[in-house]
Write a protein that holds these residues in place. Structure first.
Motif: not given
Ligand code: BTN
Length: 250
Positions: A23-24, A48, A52-54, A115
Protein backbone atom coordinates in the motif's frame (compact mmCIF):
# COMPACT_ATOMS: atom_id res chain seq x y z
CA UNK A 1 5.34 3.56 -15.75
CA UNK A 2 8.88 3.19 -14.47
CA UNK A 3 10.97 4.98 -11.89
CA UNK A 4 12.80 6.80 -14.71
CA UNK A 5 9.71 7.85 -16.68
CA UNK A 6 8.13 9.13 -13.48
CA UNK A 7 11.23 11.05 -12.37
CA UNK A 8 11.34 12.73 -15.80
CA UNK A 9 7.96 14.41 -15.28
CA UNK A 10 8.21 15.13 -11.55
CA UNK A 11 10.71 17.96 -11.85
CA UNK A 12 12.69 17.12 -8.71
CA UNK A 13 9.76 16.26 -6.43
CA UNK A 14 11.00 13.59 -3.97
CA UNK A 15 9.41 10.29 -4.92
CA UNK A 16 9.68 6.61 -4.10
CA UNK A 17 8.44 4.35 -6.87
CA UNK A 18 7.69 0.65 -6.44
CA UNK A 19 6.65 -1.78 -9.20
CA UNK A 20 4.78 -3.78 -6.53
CA UNK A 21 3.87 -2.73 -3.02
CA UNK A 22 1.31 -3.55 -0.35
CA UNK A 23 0.00 0.00 0.00
CA UNK A 24 1.45 3.38 -0.97
CA UNK A 25 -0.32 4.94 2.02
CA UNK A 26 1.28 2.52 4.48
CA UNK A 27 4.72 3.07 2.96
CA UNK A 28 4.24 6.85 3.01
CA UNK A 29 3.26 6.76 6.70
CA UNK A 30 6.41 4.76 7.50
CA UNK A 31 8.54 7.17 5.45
CA UNK A 32 7.20 10.12 7.46
CA UNK A 33 7.81 8.37 10.77
CA UNK A 34 11.35 7.26 9.89
CA UNK A 35 12.79 10.09 7.82
CA UNK A 36 10.42 13.09 7.74
CA UNK A 37 10.56 13.71 3.97
CA UNK A 38 9.61 17.20 2.75
CA UNK A 39 5.98 18.12 2.21
CA UNK A 40 4.94 17.21 -1.32
CA UNK A 41 6.94 13.97 -1.38
CA UNK A 42 5.31 11.09 -3.21
CA UNK A 43 5.00 7.32 -2.99
CA UNK A 44 3.81 5.67 -6.21
CA UNK A 45 3.24 2.01 -7.06
CA UNK A 46 2.42 0.30 -10.32
CA UNK A 47 0.62 -2.47 -8.44
CA UNK A 48 -0.70 -2.72 -4.89
CA UNK A 49 -1.18 -6.07 -3.23
CA UNK A 50 -3.01 -4.76 -0.15
CA UNK A 51 -4.38 -1.37 -1.20
CA UNK A 52 -6.60 0.16 1.45
CA UNK A 53 -9.88 2.01 0.97
CA UNK A 54 -12.10 3.93 3.37
CA UNK A 55 -13.93 1.99 6.09
CA UNK A 56 -11.25 -0.73 5.98
CA UNK A 57 -12.29 -1.79 2.50
CA UNK A 58 -9.85 -3.28 0.03
CA UNK A 59 -8.75 -1.22 -2.96
CA UNK A 60 -7.66 -3.06 -6.07
CA UNK A 61 -4.69 -1.78 -8.05
CA UNK A 62 -3.84 -4.27 -10.79
CA UNK A 63 -0.43 -3.91 -12.46
CA UNK A 64 -0.25 -1.45 -15.35
CA UNK A 65 -3.92 -0.49 -15.07
CA UNK A 66 -4.30 2.10 -12.34
CA UNK A 67 -2.72 4.89 -10.43
CA UNK A 68 -1.81 4.37 -6.80
CA UNK A 69 -0.16 7.42 -5.32
CA UNK A 70 0.25 8.93 -1.88
CA UNK A 71 1.20 12.54 -1.31
CA UNK A 72 2.82 13.52 1.99
CA UNK A 73 1.61 16.96 3.04
CA UNK A 74 2.30 19.27 5.95
CA UNK A 75 -1.07 20.85 6.59
CA UNK A 76 -2.39 23.01 9.38
CA UNK A 77 -5.97 22.79 8.18
CA UNK A 78 -7.04 19.27 7.23
CA UNK A 79 -10.53 20.49 6.26
CA UNK A 80 -9.09 21.43 2.90
CA UNK A 81 -7.50 18.08 2.10
CA UNK A 82 -10.54 16.19 0.75
CA UNK A 83 -11.75 19.09 -1.43
CA UNK A 84 -8.21 19.76 -2.68
CA UNK A 85 -7.59 16.11 -3.55
CA UNK A 86 -10.96 15.64 -5.26
CA UNK A 87 -10.60 18.84 -7.28
CA UNK A 88 -7.00 17.96 -8.19
CA UNK A 89 -8.10 14.64 -9.69
CA UNK A 90 -11.14 16.15 -11.40
CA UNK A 91 -9.14 18.99 -12.97
CA UNK A 92 -6.41 16.60 -14.10
CA UNK A 93 -8.66 14.08 -15.82
CA UNK A 94 -11.46 16.35 -17.12
CA UNK A 95 -9.59 17.39 -20.30
CA UNK A 96 -9.03 13.72 -21.17
CA UNK A 97 -12.58 12.40 -21.06
CA UNK A 98 -16.08 12.65 -22.47
CA UNK A 99 -18.58 13.31 -19.74
CA UNK A 100 -18.67 15.33 -16.57
CA UNK A 101 -16.21 14.45 -13.86
CA UNK A 102 -18.07 14.96 -10.59
CA UNK A 103 -17.22 14.64 -6.93
CA UNK A 104 -19.33 12.69 -4.48
CA UNK A 105 -18.99 14.04 -0.96
CA UNK A 106 -16.65 13.51 0.74
CA UNK A 107 -13.97 11.64 -1.21
CA UNK A 108 -15.08 10.01 -4.47
CA UNK A 109 -14.48 11.06 -8.06
CA UNK A 110 -17.17 9.89 -10.46
CA UNK A 111 -18.17 9.93 -14.11
CA UNK A 112 -21.87 9.27 -14.82
CA UNK A 113 -22.34 8.26 -11.19
CA UNK A 114 -19.66 5.57 -11.38
CA UNK A 115 -16.50 5.65 -9.31
CA UNK A 116 -13.34 6.62 -11.15
CA UNK A 117 -11.10 7.41 -8.19
CA UNK A 118 -11.05 7.18 -4.43
CA UNK A 119 -9.14 9.12 -1.80
CA UNK A 120 -7.92 7.95 1.59
CA UNK A 121 -6.57 10.63 3.93
CA UNK A 122 -4.59 9.58 6.96
CA UNK A 123 -3.03 11.66 9.72
CA UNK A 124 0.49 10.73 10.78
CA UNK A 125 1.22 11.49 14.38
CA UNK A 126 4.38 13.48 14.66
CA UNK A 127 5.33 16.11 17.19
CA UNK A 128 8.41 17.52 15.51
CA UNK A 129 6.75 19.47 12.68
CA UNK A 130 3.39 20.79 11.49
CA UNK A 131 0.70 18.09 11.29
CA UNK A 132 1.53 15.67 8.51
CA UNK A 133 -1.06 13.89 6.36
CA UNK A 134 -0.84 11.21 3.75
CA UNK A 135 -3.32 11.73 0.93
CA UNK A 136 -3.72 8.48 -0.97
CA UNK A 137 -5.31 8.55 -4.40
CA UNK A 138 -6.36 5.51 -6.38
CA UNK A 139 -7.48 6.06 -9.97
CA UNK A 140 -8.82 3.46 -12.39
CA UNK A 141 -7.07 3.96 -15.72
CA UNK A 142 -7.70 0.79 -17.73
CA UNK A 143 -9.45 -1.95 -15.79
CA UNK A 144 -8.80 -5.50 -16.96
CA UNK A 145 -12.14 -7.13 -17.92
CA UNK A 146 -11.04 -10.30 -16.16
CA UNK A 147 -11.37 -8.63 -12.76
CA UNK A 148 -14.80 -7.93 -11.33
CA UNK A 149 -14.94 -4.35 -10.14
CA UNK A 150 -18.74 -4.23 -10.11
CA UNK A 151 -21.08 -2.05 -12.13
CA UNK A 152 -20.60 1.06 -10.03
CA UNK A 153 -16.98 1.47 -11.11
CA UNK A 154 -15.54 3.08 -14.22
CA UNK A 155 -12.15 3.88 -15.71
CA UNK A 156 -10.50 6.61 -17.73
CA UNK A 157 -10.21 4.24 -20.69
CA UNK A 158 -14.01 3.90 -20.83
CA UNK A 159 -14.41 7.65 -21.28
CA UNK A 160 -11.16 8.70 -22.96
CA UNK A 161 -11.50 11.15 -25.83
CA UNK A 162 -10.72 9.18 -28.96
CA UNK A 163 -8.28 11.81 -30.30
CA UNK A 164 -5.96 11.09 -27.40
CA UNK A 165 -3.38 8.34 -27.54
CA UNK A 166 -2.31 6.17 -24.66
CA UNK A 167 -2.87 7.67 -21.23
CA UNK A 168 0.49 8.38 -19.66
CA UNK A 169 0.01 7.55 -16.02
CA UNK A 170 3.18 9.30 -14.89
CA UNK A 171 1.86 12.58 -16.28
CA UNK A 172 -1.40 12.12 -14.39
CA UNK A 173 0.54 11.49 -11.18
CA UNK A 174 2.68 14.61 -11.65
CA UNK A 175 -0.26 16.83 -12.56
CA UNK A 176 -2.45 15.57 -9.71
CA UNK A 177 0.29 16.13 -7.11
CA UNK A 178 0.93 19.63 -8.43
CA UNK A 179 -2.76 20.55 -8.45
CA UNK A 180 -3.26 19.15 -4.96
CA UNK A 181 -0.52 21.30 -3.46
CA UNK A 182 -1.71 24.41 -5.31
CA UNK A 183 -5.30 23.89 -4.18
CA UNK A 184 -4.47 23.99 -0.46
CA UNK A 185 -4.82 27.72 -0.25
CA UNK A 186 -7.76 28.65 1.93
CA UNK A 187 -11.50 28.50 2.50
CA UNK A 188 -12.40 29.59 -1.03
CA UNK A 189 -11.82 25.97 -1.98
CA UNK A 190 -15.25 25.11 -0.57
CA UNK A 191 -17.00 27.19 -3.27
CA UNK A 192 -15.10 25.32 -6.01
CA UNK A 193 -15.84 22.03 -4.29
CA UNK A 194 -19.57 22.73 -4.17
CA UNK A 195 -19.61 23.43 -7.91
CA UNK A 196 -18.20 19.96 -8.59
CA UNK A 197 -20.18 18.01 -6.00
CA UNK A 198 -22.96 15.85 -7.43
CA UNK A 199 -24.32 15.31 -3.93
CA UNK A 200 -26.04 18.62 -3.25
CA UNK A 201 -29.78 18.82 -3.95
CA UNK A 202 -30.02 15.05 -4.01
CA UNK A 203 -31.79 12.58 -1.77
CA UNK A 204 -29.09 10.77 0.20
CA UNK A 205 -28.60 8.11 2.81
CA UNK A 206 -25.46 8.62 4.84
CA UNK A 207 -24.13 5.84 7.02
CA UNK A 208 -22.42 7.37 10.04
CA UNK A 209 -20.67 5.68 12.95
CA UNK A 210 -23.83 5.26 15.03
CA UNK A 211 -26.50 4.67 12.40
CA UNK A 212 -27.65 6.39 9.25
CA UNK A 213 -29.29 9.66 8.22
CA UNK A 214 -31.69 9.94 5.30
CA UNK A 215 -32.80 13.19 3.73
CA UNK A 216 -31.76 15.85 1.24
CA UNK A 217 -28.17 17.04 0.98
CA UNK A 218 -28.60 20.80 1.08
CA UNK A 219 -25.14 22.29 1.60
CA UNK A 220 -21.53 21.93 2.67
CA UNK A 221 -20.75 24.05 5.73
CA UNK A 222 -17.61 26.05 6.53
CA UNK A 223 -16.02 22.97 8.08
CA UNK A 224 -16.54 20.93 4.91
CA UNK A 225 -19.34 18.91 6.54
CA UNK A 226 -22.32 17.75 4.51
CA UNK A 227 -25.56 19.34 5.66
CA UNK A 228 -28.50 16.95 5.33
CA UNK A 229 -32.11 17.94 6.02
CA UNK A 230 -34.02 14.90 7.24
CA UNK A 231 -37.70 14.33 6.54
CA UNK A 232 -38.63 15.97 9.83
CA UNK A 233 -36.84 19.16 8.75
CA UNK A 234 -33.90 18.76 11.13
CA UNK A 235 -30.43 19.67 9.81
CA UNK A 236 -27.52 17.29 10.37
CA UNK A 237 -23.91 18.39 9.84
CA UNK A 238 -21.99 15.25 8.94
CA UNK A 239 -18.21 15.19 8.99
CA UNK A 240 -17.66 11.68 7.66
CA UNK A 241 -19.78 8.95 6.23
CA UNK A 242 -20.56 6.62 3.41
CA UNK A 243 -23.09 8.23 1.08
CA UNK A 244 -25.63 6.56 -1.17
CA UNK A 245 -27.25 8.97 -3.61
CA UNK A 246 -30.73 8.17 -4.87
CA UNK A 247 -31.00 8.18 -8.65
CA UNK A 248 -33.44 11.07 -8.87
CA UNK A 249 -32.29 14.68 -8.79
CA UNK A 250 -34.70 16.79 -6.71
C1 BTN B 1 -11.81 4.75 -1.12
O1 BTN B 1 -12.52 5.21 -2.01
O2 BTN B 1 -12.24 3.90 -0.32
C2 BTN B 1 -10.40 5.24 -1.01
C3 BTN B 1 -9.46 4.45 -1.87
C4 BTN B 1 -8.03 4.95 -1.78
C5 BTN B 1 -7.06 4.05 -2.52
C6 BTN B 1 -5.69 4.65 -2.59
S1 BTN B 1 -4.66 3.82 -3.75
C7 BTN B 1 -3.28 4.70 -3.17
C8 BTN B 1 -3.40 4.77 -1.66
N1 BTN B 1 -2.84 3.59 -1.03
C9 BTN B 1 -3.76 2.86 -0.41
O3 BTN B 1 -3.55 1.78 0.20
N2 BTN B 1 -4.96 3.43 -0.55
C10 BTN B 1 -4.89 4.67 -1.29
Amino acid sequence: MTETSLAEVLGGRPCRFFPRLESTNSTAVEWVKNEAPPSGSLVVADEQTAGRGRFNRRWMTPAGASIAMSVILDCNDPRYLAPAAGLAVADTVSPLVNGDVELKWPNDVEIDGKKLAGILIEAVSSTARPPVYVVGIGMNVELPPSLDFGRAVTSLAEHRLSVLGTIQRERLVAETAEQLENRLNGPEIFAHWKERLNTLGRRVRVVVFNGSIEGTAVDVDGEGRLVVRDDGGQLHHLSAGDVTISSDRL
